[in-house]
Scaffold this active site. Structure first.
Site, mmCIF file in Angstrom:
data_model
loop_
_atom_site.group_PDB
_atom_site.id
_atom_site.type_symbol
_atom_site.label_atom_id
_atom_site.label_comp_id
_atom_site.label_asym_id
_atom_site.label_seq_id
_atom_site.Cartn_x
_atom_site.Cartn_y
_atom_site.Cartn_z
ATOM 1 N N SER A 1 -7.139 3.836 15.310
ATOM 2 C CA SER A 1 -6.891 3.121 16.565
ATOM 3 C C SER A 1 -7.300 4.008 17.726
ATOM 4 C CB SER A 1 -5.399 2.780 16.679
ATOM 5 O OG SER A 1 -5.086 2.256 17.955
ATOM 6 N N VAL B 1 0.813 -1.218 0.000
ATOM 7 C CA VAL B 1 0.000 0.000 0.000
ATOM 8 C C VAL B 1 0.846 1.269 0.000
ATOM 9 C CG1 VAL B 1 -2.017 -1.051 1.091
ATOM 10 C CG2 VAL B 1 -0.219 -0.029 2.530
ATOM 11 N N TYR C 1 3.435 5.230 15.503
ATOM 12 C CA TYR C 1 2.150 4.579 15.267
ATOM 13 C C TYR C 1 1.003 5.517 15.618
ATOM 14 C CZ TYR C 1 -1.668 1.214 15.797
ATOM 15 O OH TYR C 1 -2.870 0.557 15.692
ATOM 16 N N ASN D 1 -7.503 -0.785 5.556
ATOM 17 C CA ASN D 1 -7.172 -1.346 6.861
ATOM 18 C C ASN D 1 -5.691 -1.670 7.031
ATOM 19 O OD1 ASN D 1 -8.070 -2.987 9.438
ATOM 20 N ND2 ASN D 1 -6.770 -4.362 8.245
ATOM 21 N N ILE E 1 -7.958 -5.891 20.139
ATOM 22 C CA ILE E 1 -8.702 -6.851 19.322
ATOM 23 C C ILE E 1 -7.802 -8.059 19.098
ATOM 24 C CG2 ILE E 1 -9.901 -7.244 17.136
ATOM 25 C CD1 ILE E 1 -11.241 -5.115 18.819
ATOM 26 N N LYS F 1 -2.145 7.234 13.356
ATOM 27 C CA LYS F 1 -3.550 6.986 13.658
ATOM 28 C C LYS F 1 -4.316 8.301 13.856
ATOM 29 C CE LYS F 1 -2.986 3.256 12.632
ATOM 30 N NZ LYS F 1 -3.746 2.437 11.674
#
Length: 260
Positions: free
Chosen positions: A141, A63, A156, A89, A189, A160
């Site tokens: 997130s 991606v 990260y 995603n 998750i 997000k």
């Protein structure tokens, strides 16, 4: 079936949330382009869909690479002639480390996959979504949006947070084309993404804190499932959510309210 006749692109479809979503989309009548970097995983996702009488194709692409994403999108159009749904995603946790130890190369890798990857996924899909309208769903997130207690997850969390801003900007821009853009913010998750996390020297930067027993209040600490997140993505992809755009939705069992 809620997605009958729709064509959907799902990135990161070889595992976790995206795999569960690809399968659910197909069950609800969509034809699914399952995109990712690992051929074997994608072929398994497609095979599972086909075993249940669904229609899907695997697309091997990174991606973060413009040429690969442009070609992947073109492959969808060549195969089915249209595109209605995009679930962006694909992403990595990357390296979690103190800011003075995080290297520029580690920072750039996380930014390129998580943020640039989202941009490229949406960019090359939009010309085809404009033909009839559609729905874009982006995976952000709780980190960087409502939670800032995971010390070391700076790169990260920045990606997000940026995905939420990206969603709102693009949602307004594309509204006149009847394209809806929303973003989901999962908490803990049960997926394999943590296996790709490279944690380094975090002990001395974490703030000491004790949370009440059960870090996810709604489930007494038990993480959510990919299938639960897939149901949320289905809702945002379907006409049931036809008046919702530019909106972030947290799906974390109140985890981020406790640990913010």
């Amino acid at each position: 079936m809620q997605l009958s006749g729709k064509i959907a692109l799902v990135t990161g479809a070889g595992s976790g949330i995206a795999k569960a979503t690809a399968k659910l989309f197909a069950k609800e009548g969509a034809k699914v382009a399952a995109l990712g970097r690992t051929k074997e995983e994608l072929e398994e996702t497609v095979a599972e869909i086909q075993r249940n009488n669904g229609e899907a194709i695997p697309l091997i692409a990174d991606v973060s690479q413009p040429e690969q994403m442009q070609q992947a999108t073109q492959n969808i159009i060549d195969k089915w002639g249209r595109l209605d749904i995009v679930f962006a995603n694909a992403g990595i946790n990357g390296v979690w480390a103190p800011i003075d130890e995080l290297t520029p190369e580690e920072w750039n890798k996380t930014i390129n996959i998580n943020l640039t990857g989202t941009f490229l996924t949406v960019k090359y899909a939009v010309p085809y979504l404009k033909n009839q309208g559609g729905s874009i769903i982006i995976t952000s997130s709780v980190n960087g949006t409502r939670m800032f207690s995971n010390s070391g997850a700076t790169a990260y969390s920045c990606t997000k947070a940026a995905q939420v801003a990206f969603t709102k900007m693009v949602a307004l821009e594309l509204a006149k084309h009847r394209i809806r853009v929303n973003v989901i913010c999962p908490g803990a998750i049960e997926t394999s993404i943590s296996e790709s996390t490279q944690a380094r020297d975090l002990e001395h930067v974490r703030e000491p804190v004790e949370f009440p027993e059960g870090k996810i209040p709604l489930t007494d600490g038990k993480p959510g499932t990919s299938e639960q997140v897939a149901q949320l993505v289905l809702f945002l992809a379907s006409d049931v959510s036809s008046h919702i755009t530019g909106t972030e939705v947290w799906i974390d069992g109140a985890e981020s309210l406790l640990k913010a």
